[in-house]
Enzyme design. Structure first.
Site, PDB file in Angstrom:
ATOM      1  N   GLY A   9      37.649  52.683 117.737  1.00 49.68           N
ATOM      2  CA  GLY A   9      38.698  53.047 118.687  1.00 49.68           C
ATOM      3  C   GLY A   9      38.846  54.553 118.823  1.00 49.68           C
ATOM      4  N   TYR A  10      38.723  55.261 117.704  1.00 45.93           N
ATOM      5  CA  TYR A  10      38.855  56.714 117.722  1.00 45.93           C
ATOM      6  C   TYR A  10      37.684  57.364 118.452  1.00 45.93           C
ATOM      7  CZ  TYR A  10      39.832  61.448 116.069  1.00 45.93           C
ATOM      8  OH  TYR A  10      40.114  62.797 116.003  1.00 45.93           O
ATOM      9  N   THR A  11      36.457  56.963 118.107  1.00 49.88           N
ATOM     10  CA  THR A  11      35.293  57.553 118.763  1.00 49.88           C
ATOM     11  C   THR A  11      35.306  57.259 120.261  1.00 49.88           C
ATOM     12  OG1 THR A  11      33.974  55.606 118.152  1.00 49.88           O
ATOM     13  CG2 THR A  11      33.845  57.508 116.704  1.00 49.88           C
ATOM     14  N   SER A  36      37.947  56.703 122.167  1.00 49.24           N
ATOM     15  CA  SER A  36      39.016  57.458 122.817  1.00 49.24           C
ATOM     16  C   SER A  36      38.639  58.924 122.991  1.00 49.24           C
ATOM     17  CB  SER A  36      40.321  57.339 122.015  1.00 49.24           C
ATOM     18  OG  SER A  36      40.238  58.009 120.771  1.00 49.24           O
ATOM     19  N   LYS A  37      37.966  59.498 122.005  1.00 51.29           N
ATOM     20  CA  LYS A  37      37.605  60.910 122.105  1.00 51.29           C
ATOM     21  C   LYS A  37      36.488  61.126 123.126  1.00 51.29           C
ATOM     22  CE  LYS A  37      40.678  62.574 119.379  1.00 51.29           C
ATOM     23  NZ  LYS A  37      41.765  63.420 119.935  1.00 51.29           N
TER      24      LYS A  37
END
Length: 262
Positions: free
Chosen positions: A163-165, A167-168
């Protein structure tokens, strides 16, 4: 123009979301030292007030503001308050973000949605609300904080957060698209993509954080053989916030010690 004037932000107003701690605090202090009035935003106003005190000790002017980037009404009200107090907004640093680590096959939907909502939608809402004022004044510098891991897949031993990768990566595309759309209005939109820094969510002294769990593993992969420090980011944010970057827009500046070059 004299070299020192290129980076002079005297009299300008900057908003830094997530500015109460970590890299947000570092950037807020750098902008203040360059002469900007700095508005520090977070859902936790009390931590912003601590940074305000630091800035005021340096002789600068700052304001702590309770703001939830995922709430459109909170964003609009916060931006209008800043405009009411300072007249206009020249600089926006979208630093607010969240991360949750779990194997992709087990990532809870709630956490996935939280990361996308805060990291992507929150960044867009701030760009939208502040961008309207910048377009009207025909000047603005927007700096979206993405991440070096947003370019590609990551080793789960280093970062295990799909999710973090995701989103970035989305923040990088948002940056480029807004740069193309708003360049004609005098608004520059760029992104800083930090590697792993020993601050904020990566504090090595906090059990369970990325650096606490895998700091040595990550540092060994970095060509300069260390993790990022506060001072490694200050110059980048001043460049994108100042007239030094007037002909630079839609760019992603990676500050990762050369890791992405491998």
């Amino acid at each position: 123009m004299a070299l020192n004037q290129l980076f002079d932000l005297t009299g300008q107003t900057a908003i830094v979301t997530g500015g109460g701690s970590g890299l947000g605090r570092v950037m807020a202090l750098a902008l203040a030292e360059a002469g900007a009035n700095v508005v520090i935003c977070s859902r936790r106003k009390e931590i912003c007030e601590e940074v305000v005190k630091e800035i005021e000790t340096l002789g600068g002017q700052a304001l702590a503001l309770a703001l939830d980037v995922t709430d459109p009404e909170s964003v609009v009200q916060g931006v209008e308050k800043v405009v009411s107090q300072f007249g206009k907004i020249e600089i926006l640093v979208n630093n607010c973000g969240t991360v949750f680590e779990a194997p992709a096959a087990e990532m809870p939907l709630e956490q996935w949605q939280s990361m996308l909502n805060t990291n992507v939608t929150g960044t867009f809402l701030m760009c939208q609300a502040v961008g309207k004022h910048m377009i009207n004044s025909e000047y603005g510098k927007i700096i979206n904080i993405s991440s070096s891991i947003g370019f590609k897949g990551t080793d789960p031993e280093a970062v295990d957060s799909v999710g973090y990768t995701t989103s970035k990566g989305a923040v990088m595309t948002l940056t480029k698209d807004l740069a193309v759309k708003w360049g004609r209005h005098g608004v520059n939109v760029n992104s800083i993509a930090p590697g792993v820094f020993t601050t904020g969510m990566n504090n090595p002294e906090i059990p369970g954080t990325l650096v606490n769990k895998a700091g040595d593993f990550i540092a060994a992969q970095v060509p300069v053989r260390r993790l990022g420090r506060d001072s490694d980011l200050a110059g980048a944010v001043l460049y994108f916030a100042s007239t030094a970057s007037d002909y630079c827009t839609g760019q992603i500046l990676v500050i990762d010690g050369g890791l992405g070059a491998k």
